[in-house]
Design an enzyme around this catalytic site. Structure first.
Site, mmCIF file in Angstrom:
data_model
loop_
_atom_site.group_PDB
_atom_site.id
_atom_site.type_symbol
_atom_site.label_atom_id
_atom_site.label_comp_id
_atom_site.label_asym_id
_atom_site.label_seq_id
_atom_site.Cartn_x
_atom_site.Cartn_y
_atom_site.Cartn_z
ATOM 1 N N SER A 42 45.902 -5.524 2.903
ATOM 2 C CA SER A 42 47.305 -5.691 2.535
ATOM 3 C C SER A 42 47.432 -6.051 1.050
ATOM 4 C CB SER A 42 47.941 -6.748 3.447
ATOM 5 O OG SER A 42 49.341 -6.699 3.389
ATOM 6 N N ASP A 200 49.261 -2.285 8.778
ATOM 7 C CA ASP A 200 48.604 -3.383 8.054
ATOM 8 C C ASP A 200 47.271 -3.778 8.689
ATOM 9 O OD1 ASP A 200 48.043 -6.114 7.035
ATOM 10 O OD2 ASP A 200 50.049 -5.953 6.179
#
Length: 350
Positions: A42, A200
């Site tokens: 991320s 993610d």
């Protein structure tokens, strides 16, 4: 302590809090430490990609401090429908925000970087063969919701019939930072024609600090983890910033920021805790896109200070004796235990 001039790095995800990671990188650079292989999830993937592309710490700081994070909240026409827009966007597009602004922003930065990066072909490590797990300077963590598995990119893109060499780096990082329902997932079609939804990496592992470990074939330098932790007050208590929930958007934001931030926190083995730089986040939340300039500066300073304190007490040979040798010899040692919450708090406060 022997002079430390090289290290690998694993950067945790944390949304806008990633400026703290940049502060830690800046201190490492100032003491002469050169980062080799880097891994990120991320926001950590963003920092790792820019480091791998050759940006200096000063350049990273300028990029992060000048960025208007609210631009990452790019909306489609559907998103803008009053009242119903967010719900319709989640139902139809599977995410509130497009993610296109972010991907184009990062692609431009990579193209203008010292290494002129476009695909992972531009990120080979000197002296490594294609069979080596250290062949690419950068590895990015994402999650395939369709196949229910963690992805290590670019390597795992082969499972979908694509060449790791040709994987667009900005696209890979876009996959890694796609918080479910917050950003639209990246859709990848596999060799069977099935559409896989990639989100993610923090869904499965926000802080895979042991991913570069390689048994007896470890490089002759350490791997450091860069982890974002809660603010520690003077009395040692963790200062937790509450999620303010006012509607469906804030509910989704609270749900997934909690998931991403809490996932790995209880399961860091002592081996990894001992090589982790704990960076206080000063109460800033993962999706606080309206972060003020003074907050970004404070986060940057917290990262610098955390790195300084860590390096002052770091002893690589002691870490090898405590963790790596017992592991190579097949012995059960301190690496099989988990740090206590008190230890985590003391590391951030030290």
């Amino acid at each position: 302590m022997a002079r430390l001039d090289k290290a690998d790095a694993v950067f945790e995800g944390g949304g806008v809090k990633g400026i703290g990671l940049v502060g830690a990188v800046e201190y490492m650079e100032e003491v002469g430490l050169q980062l080799q292989n880097v891994v990120g999830t991320s926001a950590g993937a963003i920092v790792a990609a820019l480091v791998a592309a050759g940006y200096s710490a000063a350049e990273l700081r300028a990029i992060m401090e000048s960025l208007d994070y609210r631009r990452f909240q790019d909306m489609s026409t559907l998103d803008r429908i009053p009242l119903l827009g967010p719900a319709l966007s989640v139902l139809k597009e599977k995410g509130l925000y497009e993610g296109n602004y972010f991907e184009n922003w990062l692609r431009k930065l990579l193209a203008e970087s010292p290494r002129k990066v476009r695909t992972f072909r531009d990120l080979h490590m000197d002296g490594e063969t294609p069979e080596s797990k250290y062949f690419y300077r950068l590895q990015v963590i994402a999650t395939d919701l369709t196949r229910r598995k963690m992805l290590v990119l670019p390597w795992d893109i082969r499972d979908y019939g694509y060449d790791p060499e040709e994987l667009d780096v900005a696209r890979a990082v876009r996959m890694s930072m796609s918080i479910p329902f917050f950003f639209e997932p990246v859709q990848v079609q596999d060799t069977r024609g099935e559409t896989c939804f990639i989100v993610d990496g923090g869904v499965l592992s926000n802080f895979p600090v042991d991913i570069l470990d390689n048994g007896k074939a470890n490089p002759p330098w350490p791997t450091f983890g860069f982890k974002l932790v809660d603010r520690i007050q003077d009395d040692g208590r963790v200062e937790e910033k509450p999620n303010r929930i006012r509607g469906p958007v804030s509910l989704l934001r609270a749900m997934f920021s909690t998931m991403l931030e809490a996932h790995d926190a209880r399961y860091i083995k002592q081996k990894n805790f001992d090589r982790t730089i704990a960076i206080p986040t000063l109460g800033v939340g993962t999706t606080d896109f309206g972060i003020r300039r003074e907050q970004t500066q404070a986060l940057h300073g917290a990262g610098r200070e955390a790195a300084r304190r860590f390096i002052e007490r770091w002893d690589f040979q002691a870490w090898i004796a405590k963790h790596r040798l017992p592991e190579v010899l097949g012995q059960k040692g301190a690496n099989d235990t988990e740090p206590t919450r008190v230890e985590m708090e003391e590391a951030a406060r030290a």
